[in-house]
Design a protein around this motif. Structure first.
Motif: not given
Length: 286
Positions: A197-213
């Motif tokens: 939420y920088y507010g500079d027009g250069k926002e970025n996002s990502k999703t991380e998923v971890e899987y376990y045994d």
């Protein structure tokens, strides 16, 4: 090869000339990191050693290569840890920035309340006995704030089962969120959604998923953004982390980019499940 041994020998002499005591733990793990070029050539880019005591607590870390000299024939960092009643009380770090530089020393002292909860870290420049940074941990209910005197602080919010559900970087003055992770959980996975939420027009996002045994060890991690990353964790028959492979993809074709090898030295038969978990968590960076 003889030249490499001479440089390594000189770096060891430098350690002793500064009265840096090299320690030995009950268990040692050698870590080698490799990068794969576009032509799939394997290039060694990292070398380090981790030492653990018999219960699995980290005792010493040594890494090779320096900021202004990235060859792996000299020691660049040493970090040593001291405990009292199994609680971390002090970490001492020696860092050298160039091929012929001496080591700078910084100490981090850890202070706890009567419940053995961390409330403060003080980072000191040992040479002139000055405070570099003071980090304060403020706990209230299910929220923990970490303040370090910077323009932002970190906020962690947990659910009633003590699972992390929010991780925020917040501006000290305005109290507005600068970036945020939101976490959700399933039977064998953890998902985190990241948004700035920088507010500079250069926002970025990502999703991380971890899987376990079935034993709750992480086995894969997927990072989904403008390009995708897949990290695979491989364990030995005894359960110790043996290898991490990192793949990258800008389409549907994943290519191997990095690999870490972990070589264990010590008596494996002495290890119990709790000790193995401590060692693996430290190697993964939990």
């Amino acid at each position: 090869m003889k030249f490499i041994y001479i440089i390594y020998f000189l770096s060891i002499i430098q350690l002793f000339s500064q009265n840096i005591e090299k320690r030995n733990g009950e268990y040692k793990i050698d870590i080698s990191t490799y990068r794969f070029s576009e032509s799939e050539k394997k290039i060694k880019i990292g070398k380090s050693e981790f030492y653990f005591d018999k219960s699995g607590k980290i005792f010493e870390k040594i890494s090779y290569g320096r900021h202004h000299y990235n060859k792996l024939d000299v020691i660049g960092n040493i970090e040593q840890f001291e405990y009292q009643n199994d609680i971390l009380k002090l970490s001492r770090k020696y860092t050298s920035w160039c091929k012929t530089c001496e080591f700078d020393e910084t100490d981090t002292k850890y202070n706890y309340n009567n419940k053995n909860e961390l409330i403060n870290e003080i980072i000191l420049n040992v040479e002139n006995d000055s405070i570099i940074m003071s980090i304060n941990y403020l706990k209230e209910g299910n929220s923990l704030e970490i303040h370090s005197g910077e323009s932002t602080y970190i906020q962690k919010i947990y659910d009633d089962n003590l699972k992390l559900i929010e991780l925020n970087q917040i501006y000290e003055n305005s109290k507005k969120i600068r970036w945020q992770y939101l976490f959700s959980y399933g039977n064998n996975w953890k998902r985190s959604n990241f948004q700035t939420y920088y507010g500079d027009g250069k926002e970025n996002s990502k999703t991380e998923v971890e899987y376990y045994d079935k034993t709750n060890r992480i086995i894969t991690k997927e990072i989904l953004s403008n390009f995708n990353t897949k990290i695979v964790y491989i364990y030995s028959e005894k359960g110790l982390l043996k290898e991490i492979k990192e793949y990258e993809s800008y389409n549907d074709d994943f290519k191997l980019k990095y690999v870490k090898h972990y070589k264990f030295k010590g008596k494996v038969r002495k290890l119990n499940n709790e000790t193995i978990k401590k060692i693996n968590d430290e190697l993964i960076g939990k």
